[in-house]
Design a protein around this motif. Structure first.
Motif, PDB file in Angstrom:
ATOM      1  N   THR A 138       0.842  -1.198   0.000  1.00 37.76           N
ATOM      2  CA  THR A 138       0.000   0.000   0.000  1.00 37.76           C
ATOM      3  C   THR A 138       0.877   1.249   0.000  1.00 37.76           C
ATOM      4  N   THR A 230     -14.156   1.192  -3.367  1.00 37.51           N
ATOM      5  CA  THR A 230     -12.897   0.977  -4.060  1.00 37.51           C
ATOM      6  C   THR A 230     -13.121   0.431  -5.461  1.00 37.51           C
ATOM      7  N   PHE A 248      -7.897   1.040  -5.519  1.00 38.15           N
ATOM      8  CA  PHE A 248      -7.828   2.429  -5.073  1.00 38.15           C
ATOM      9  C   PHE A 248      -9.223   2.927  -4.723  1.00 38.15           C
ATOM     10  N   CYS A 252      -9.178   8.722  -5.959  1.00 38.01           N
ATOM     11  CA  CYS A 252      -8.686   8.640  -7.340  1.00 38.01           C
ATOM     12  C   CYS A 252      -9.852   8.294  -8.266  1.00 38.01           C
ATOM     13  N   PRO A 279      -3.627   5.059 -10.959  1.00 37.54           N
ATOM     14  CA  PRO A 279      -4.735   5.780 -10.346  1.00 37.54           C
ATOM     15  C   PRO A 279      -4.361   7.250 -10.186  1.00 37.54           C
ATOM     16  N   TRP A 311      -3.346   3.679  -2.633  1.00 30.96           N
ATOM     17  CA  TRP A 311      -3.648   2.577  -3.538  1.00 30.96           C
ATOM     18  C   TRP A 311      -2.850   1.377  -3.063  1.00 30.96           C
TER      19      TRP A 311
END
Length: 316
Positions: A138, A230, A248, A252, A279, A311
């Motif tokens: 991440t 997400t 993400f 985004c 993203p 992300w």
């Protein structure tokens, strides 16, 4: 005294059998391996990073057309870092030397400051944390406006995902996007939004299917999201039984997809070596938000305030 590698100080993260290496220049994801296989296209530590491979993009991702924009009633021009197309590409942070402010076996936080300059006269501090766990790698980017005036801002990563050992053309792509940002063929300047069905063979991957020979270097939006908000882009090498995804959240609303086609084609080792999945908090040329009849996602960073986006890359 040991010489610093060309890509900067190296930070190796481990979790179980997985390892990721973060290079300080551009806070770049240099490599990420799961069970002995690459999930992203790597590069060597003592190598000038090829293009923007794995870089952290800020204070804008993608392009500013002609390097020119207006904000707060003032016009600005920034350096054309993509001279062959006459565009300002991927912001100002990609070649900064980020310094570690927190470091552990499975995580690192790197920081650098974008100083006021011609074309972007705001001071913005960028901190990014990479954290490796059993669920993947991440990355979180946090930007703080350390100046006295509002600043335009956007961010995103630039990994090239690797589904498996077979050619990209054979990989299956899942891209849950309803709309694509059309561009000029020569300079990739945005021209307008279109449904992905307008050129379904090239752009409609809402249902998983092979990439084939199509060439893509476009931004997508209208993303389908799960109950947690997400979205996930996935590539799978079905013949090898492996894959990778990037997940993400709503920070985004855009994602750039690039099939990594190189000008000299197969003569380049980088040609279609991985699928760039980026993203983005905003669209290409979002700094010219007023020029477009759709929401570009341009962020305005108020003095003293911070904004974050994150992300996660994970094996399938």
């Amino acid at each position: 005294m040991a010489r610093t590698p060309l890509s900067g100080t190296q930070h190796t993260l481990r979790a179980g059998d997985d390892a990721a290496v973060i290079a300080a220049v551009g806070a770049s994801l240099r490599s990420y391996r799961h069970d002995g296989r690459d999930l992203v296209v790597p590069f060597d530590a003592d190598e000038v990073r090829p293009g923007y491979r794995g870089a952290t993009l800020a204070p804008w991702p993608n392009r500013i057309v002609d390097g020119a924009y207006a904000f707060g009633g003032t016009s600005y021009r920034t350096a054309l870092t993509e001279p062959e197309r006459g565009q300002a590409l991927h912001g100002l942070a990609a070649w900064l030397d980020f310094v570690a402010v927190d470091l552990g076996p499975d995580h690192v936080t790197l920081a650098a400051t974008i100083e006021p300059q011609l074309g972007y006269p705001w001071r913005v501090r960028i901190e990014t944390t990479y954290a490796l766990s059993a669920t993947g790698l991440t990355q979180t980017v946090t930007a703080t406006n350390e100046g006295v005036d509002p600043a335009p801002f956007g961010t995103g990563p630039h990994p090239y995902l690797v589904a498996g050992p077979n050619p990209l053309d054979s990989w299956t792509l899942t891209l849950p996007a309803d709309e694509v940002l059309e561009t000029t063929p020569d300079r990739l300047s945005p021209t307008g939004l279109a449904p992905v069905t307008a050129d379904a063979e090239r752009f409609d991957f809402r249902e998983p299917r092979r990439i084939g020979a199509v060439e893509i270097d476009h931004a997508f939006t209208g993303l389908t999201r799960d109950a947690e908000g997400t979205a996930a882009v996935r590539v799978v090498d079905e013949a090898a039984g492996t894959g990778v995804e990037i997940v993400f959240d709503g920070a985004c609303p855009w994602v750039q997809i690039h099939t990594a086609d190189q000008p000299d084609g197969a003569a380049s080792p980088a040609h279609r070596a991985g699928l760039a999945v980026e993203p983005m908090t905003c669209a290409p040329d979002a700094f010219n938000d007023d020029a477009y009849p759709f929401d570009t996602g341009l962020l305005v960073l108020e003095p003293g305030r911070s904004l974050s986006a994150s992300w996660r890359i994970a094996a399938l």
